[in-house]
Design a protein around this motif. Structure first.
Motif, PDB file in Angstrom:
ATOM      1  N   LYS A 239      81.404 -51.191  76.887  1.00 15.52           N
ATOM      2  CA  LYS A 239      81.928 -51.823  75.710  1.00 15.52           C
ATOM      3  C   LYS A 239      81.793 -50.863  74.417  1.00 15.52           C
ATOM      4  O   LYS A 239      80.889 -49.960  74.234  1.00 15.52           O
ATOM      5  N   PRO A 240      82.712 -50.858  73.574  1.00 17.47           N
ATOM      6  CA  PRO A 240      82.479 -50.166  72.248  1.00 17.47           C
ATOM      7  C   PRO A 240      81.259 -50.598  71.611  1.00 17.47           C
ATOM      8  O   PRO A 240      80.776 -51.834  71.821  1.00 17.47           O
ATOM      9  N   GLN A 241      80.709 -49.774  70.898  1.00 17.86           N
ATOM     10  CA  GLN A 241      79.321 -49.981  70.161  1.00 17.86           C
ATOM     11  C   GLN A 241      79.644 -51.367  69.110  1.00 17.86           C
ATOM     12  O   GLN A 241      78.848 -51.995  68.658  1.00 17.86           O
ATOM     13  N   HIS A 242      80.747 -51.183  68.624  1.00 17.20           N
ATOM     14  CA  HIS A 242      81.062 -52.163  67.569  1.00 17.20           C
ATOM     15  C   HIS A 242      82.465 -52.934  67.976  1.00 17.20           C
ATOM     16  O   HIS A 242      83.490 -52.649  67.335  1.00 17.20           O
ATOM     17  N   PRO A 243      82.427 -53.497  68.837  1.00 11.27           N
ATOM     18  CA  PRO A 243      83.650 -54.131  69.491  1.00 11.27           C
ATOM     19  C   PRO A 243      84.287 -55.135  68.246  1.00 11.27           C
ATOM     20  O   PRO A 243      83.759 -56.299  68.119  1.00 11.27           O
ATOM     21  N   PRO A 244      85.581 -54.953  67.534  1.00 11.23           N
ATOM     22  CA  PRO A 244      86.073 -55.779  66.880  1.00 11.23           C
ATOM     23  C   PRO A 244      86.964 -56.679  67.778  1.00 11.23           C
ATOM     24  O   PRO A 244      87.994 -57.128  67.224  1.00 11.23           O
ATOM     25  N   TYR A 245      86.755 -56.910  69.012  1.00 14.18           N
ATOM     26  CA  TYR A 245      87.355 -57.764  69.924  1.00 14.18           C
ATOM     27  C   TYR A 245      86.980 -58.992  70.450  1.00 14.18           C
ATOM     28  O   TYR A 245      85.637 -59.146  70.384  1.00 14.18           O
ATOM     29  N   GLU A 246      87.924 -59.811  71.059  1.00 14.34           N
ATOM     30  CA  GLU A 246      87.548 -60.971  71.395  1.00 14.34           C
ATOM     31  C   GLU A 246      86.512 -60.899  72.808  1.00 14.34           C
ATOM     32  O   GLU A 246      87.217 -60.409  73.735  1.00 14.34           O
ATOM     33  N   THR A 264      97.330 -66.719  71.378  1.00 19.41           N
ATOM     34  CA  THR A 264      98.466 -65.926  70.529  1.00 19.41           C
ATOM     35  C   THR A 264      98.055 -64.530  70.414  1.00 19.41           C
ATOM     36  O   THR A 264      98.869 -63.620  70.678  1.00 19.41           O
ATOM     37  N   ALA A 265      96.750 -64.267  70.077  1.00 18.49           N
ATOM     38  CA  ALA A 265      96.353 -62.891  70.054  1.00 18.49           C
ATOM     39  C   ALA A 265      96.594 -62.317  71.334  1.00 18.49           C
ATOM     40  O   ALA A 265      97.015 -61.055  71.259  1.00 18.49           O
ATOM     41  N   MET A 266      96.264 -62.675  72.549  1.00 17.77           N
ATOM     42  CA  MET A 266      96.414 -62.053  73.867  1.00 17.77           C
ATOM     43  C   MET A 266      97.986 -61.835  73.907  1.00 17.77           C
ATOM     44  O   MET A 266      98.096 -60.635  74.344  1.00 17.77           O
ATOM     45  N   GLY A 267      98.661 -62.759  73.570  1.00 20.05           N
ATOM     46  CA  GLY A 267     100.188 -62.402  73.900  1.00 20.05           C
ATOM     47  C   GLY A 267     100.842 -61.243  73.080  1.00 20.05           C
ATOM     48  O   GLY A 267     101.360 -60.483  73.539  1.00 20.05           O
ATOM     49  N   ALA A 311      95.881 -64.753  86.030  1.00 19.55           N
ATOM     50  CA  ALA A 311      94.575 -65.371  85.623  1.00 19.55           C
ATOM     51  C   ALA A 311      93.728 -64.617  84.858  1.00 19.55           C
ATOM     52  O   ALA A 311      93.160 -63.754  86.104  1.00 19.55           O
ATOM     53  N   PRO A 312      93.475 -64.480  83.676  1.00 18.65           N
ATOM     54  CA  PRO A 312      92.675 -63.243  82.989  1.00 18.65           C
ATOM     55  C   PRO A 312      91.440 -63.185  83.702  1.00 18.65           C
ATOM     56  O   PRO A 312      90.655 -64.199  84.046  1.00 18.65           O
ATOM     57  N   GLY A 313      90.688 -61.998  84.156  1.00 18.99           N
ATOM     58  CA  GLY A 313      89.540 -61.561  84.577  1.00 18.99           C
ATOM     59  C   GLY A 313      88.755 -60.872  83.119  1.00 18.99           C
ATOM     60  O   GLY A 313      89.524 -60.221  82.521  1.00 18.99           O
ATOM     61  N   GLN A 314      87.600 -60.504  83.677  1.00 16.90           N
ATOM     62  CA  GLN A 314      86.844 -59.746  82.695  1.00 16.90           C
ATOM     63  C   GLN A 314      87.002 -58.450  82.373  1.00 16.90           C
ATOM     64  O   GLN A 314      87.320 -57.758  81.282  1.00 16.90           O
ATOM     65  N   VAL A 315      87.378 -57.741  83.350  1.00 15.63           N
ATOM     66  CA  VAL A 315      87.851 -56.259  83.589  1.00 15.63           C
ATOM     67  C   VAL A 315      89.008 -56.149  82.857  1.00 15.63           C
ATOM     68  O   VAL A 315      88.935 -55.339  81.914  1.00 15.63           O
ATOM     69  N   SER A 316      90.159 -56.641  83.063  1.00 11.23           N
ATOM     70  CA  SER A 316      91.428 -56.566  82.475  1.00 11.23           C
ATOM     71  C   SER A 316      91.208 -57.163  80.846  1.00 11.23           C
ATOM     72  O   SER A 316      92.048 -56.449  80.109  1.00 11.23           O
ATOM     73  N   TRP A 317      90.689 -58.222  80.768  1.00 10.33           N
ATOM     74  CA  TRP A 317      90.436 -58.538  79.479  1.00 10.33           C
ATOM     75  C   TRP A 317      89.617 -57.679  78.608  1.00 10.33           C
ATOM     76  O   TRP A 317      90.464 -57.350  77.447  1.00 10.33           O
ATOM     77  N   GLU A 318      88.817 -56.833  79.065  1.00 12.12           N
ATOM     78  CA  GLU A 318      88.111 -56.066  78.026  1.00 12.12           C
ATOM     79  C   GLU A 318      88.835 -54.724  78.060  1.00 12.12           C
ATOM     80  O   GLU A 318      88.879 -54.037  76.933  1.00 12.12           O
ATOM     81  N   ARG A 319      89.821 -54.433  79.083  1.00 13.13           N
ATOM     82  CA  ARG A 319      90.631 -53.335  78.554  1.00 13.13           C
ATOM     83  C   ARG A 319      91.932 -53.461  77.676  1.00 13.13           C
ATOM     84  O   ARG A 319      92.421 -52.624  77.233  1.00 13.13           O
ATOM     85  N   LEU A 320      92.127 -54.842  77.558  1.00 14.91           N
ATOM     86  CA  LEU A 320      93.229 -55.323  76.679  1.00 14.91           C
ATOM     87  C   LEU A 320      93.087 -55.211  75.219  1.00 14.91           C
ATOM     88  O   LEU A 320      93.919 -55.085  74.375  1.00 14.91           O
ATOM     89  N   HIS A 321      91.631 -55.315  74.867  1.00 16.53           N
ATOM     90  CA  HIS A 321      91.304 -55.321  73.544  1.00 16.53           C
ATOM     91  C   HIS A 321      91.973 -56.184  72.464  1.00 16.53           C
ATOM     92  O   HIS A 321      92.786 -56.016  71.588  1.00 16.53           O
TER      93      HIS A 321
END
Length: 325
Positions: A239-246, A264-267, A311-321
Motif C-alpha cells: 500500500k502507498p504510505q499515504h493512500p488517497p484511495y478508498e 460511481t468512483a469505481m466505475g 465481484a471485486p476482491g481486495q487485490v484487484s481493488w487496491e490495484r484500481l486506486h
C-alpha cells in the motif's frame, strides 16, 4: 468501451505476448482521424489482404489505394508470424457493418447475430489486422501466422481486459465479406480464450522467467481462503504510505441494489482503465454493467475463472486506486 492504446502501449502489449514487431515508417502518426472519430474501442477485427509478398503487402496497407487511402489496418501479420505496424488511430479497414454485431461484441455475447446490415462505422470501433493471404481458399495459412494472429488479438484483449468474444472477422461484420477466408473464427476465439487463461509469455528475447509473477505455492497474502476474491496465488501489492484511495469495502458491499458514491468512483476508474462496459453511467447503484466492467479489470490483471467473475476482491481493488469520494 475503451480508450485506444497509445502507440507505445500497443507495441508493449504485442511484444509481451511473444510477437516480433516491426515499426513501419511514420506509423505512430499515420491515421485517418481527420475523417472521423476514433473510439471508443470495442474489439479486434481480422482480415486477409488478398495479396502475396510481405513488402508489397505492408506498403499497400500503409499507403492504401487511389480509392481508399491508408492506413488500411493497424498491423499486417506476415506468413512468418511477424507483425508490421502501419497505423495508429482511425484506419480504413472495417467499413460499415451491423450495429447488432457491435452490440454483441460490446456485451461479449456467446453468439454473434447475422451481419445483415451496414449501418455502423466500424473504423471507429475496431483495431484491425490484415493477414497476408490471397483469400482464394487455396493459399495456406502457416501455423506461425495463425499463432501470430492468436497472439496479436490476445494482446489487445489482455490490454483492455476483454475476452475472446471481442475478436471478430470482417466476414462477421460487413455483409458480403469473406475475409479472413480459411480461418474459422470460432476456432480462433477458442485459441485466444486458452491463451488469455494464462499469463503473457513475455517478449521473444526474454530470459524465460514467469511474466505473471505468480506464487504457485499459494502461500502469499490471501492464500488461506476467506473469499477475498481474485484468487490466492497473487501477492497483494504494498500500500502507498499515504493512500488517497478508498479502502476495500468488502465483497458483501457489492450486491444488487447497493448504492454509494464509491461505486460511481469505481466505475469512473474502470472507464479510465479501458474496461468500461457502460451504456449509461457509471452511477452510484451497483448494476450488471458494473459487474461486467469489473470482470474486464480482473482479466486485465491476469485473473481468470471465478477470480474474474466481476465481484471485486481486495487485490484487484487496491490495484484500481479508486479515489476517496
Amino acid at each position: 468501451m475503451a480508450t485506444a492504446l497509445t502507440a507505445s502501449k500497443l507495441i508493449a502489449a504485442l511484444r509481451d505476448e511473444g510477437l516480433v514487431v516491426h515499426e513501419v515508417r511514420n506509423w505512430r502518426q499515420h491515421n485517418r482521424n481527420t475523417k472521423g472519430r476514433w473510439g471508443p474501442l470495442n474489439g479486434v477485427m481480422i482480415h486477409h489482404t488478398a495479396t502475396k509478398g510481405t513488402d508489397s503487402s505492408v506498403d499497400l496497407c500503409y499507403d492504401g489505394r487511389s480509392d481508399l487511402p491508408g492506413p488500411l489496418c493497424h498491423g499486417v501479420i506476415d506468413k512468418q508470424g511477424e507483425v508490421h505496424l502501419v497505423g495508429n488511430g482511425r484506419a480504413n479497414h472495417a467499413g460499415l457493418g451491423d450495429r447488432d454485431v457491435l452490440r454483441a461484441v460490446v456485451n461479449e455475447d456467446a453468439e454473434l447475430p447475422k451481419d445483415n446490415a451496414a449501418d455502423t462505422d466500424g473504423n471507429r470501433h475496431f483495431y484491425g489486422f490484415e493477414c497476408i493471404n490471397l483469400g482464394d481458399g487455396k493459399d495456406p495459412w502457416p501455423e506461425e501466422q495463425k499463432l501470430a494472429i492468436e497472439k496479436a488479438a490476445a494482446a489487445i484483449c489482455r490490454a483492455h481486459g476483454w475476452s475472446e468474444r471481442s475478436v471478430i472477422g470482417h466476414k462477421e461484420w460487413q455483409p458480403g465479406k469473406v475475409d479472413p477466408r480459411g480461418i474459422v473464427m470460432d476456432d480462433l476465439r477458442g485459441r485466444i480464450k486458452k491463451r488469455l487463461a494464462k499469463a503473457a509469455e513475455g517478449p521473444p528475447d526474454a530470459d524465460g522467467t514467469d511474466a505473471g509473477g505468480t506464487d504457485a505455492g499459494g502461500s502469499g497474502p490471501g492464500g488461506s481462503g476467506g473469499g477475498s476474491g481474485d484468487g490466492s496465488t497473487r501477492p497483494v501489492p504494498p500500500k502507498p504510505q499515504h493512500p488517497p484511495y478508498e479502502s476495500f469495502p468488502g465483497r458483501d458491499f457489492f450486491r444488487a441494489g447497493a448504492r454509494s458514491p464509491v461505486i460511481t468512483a469505481m466505475g469512473a476508474r474502470l472507464v479510465a482503465e479501458g474496461c468500461g462496459h457502460y451504456k449509461d453511467g457509471p452511477g452510484p447503484e451497483w448494476t450488471e454493467a458494473d459487474r461486467k466492467s469489473y470482470a474486464a479489470w480482473q482479466r486485465k490483471n491476469g485473473f481468470r475463472g471465478k477470480d474474474a467473475d466481476g465481484a471485486p476482491g481486495q487485490v484487484s481493488w487496491e490495484r484500481l486506486h479508486v479515489p476517496k469520494s
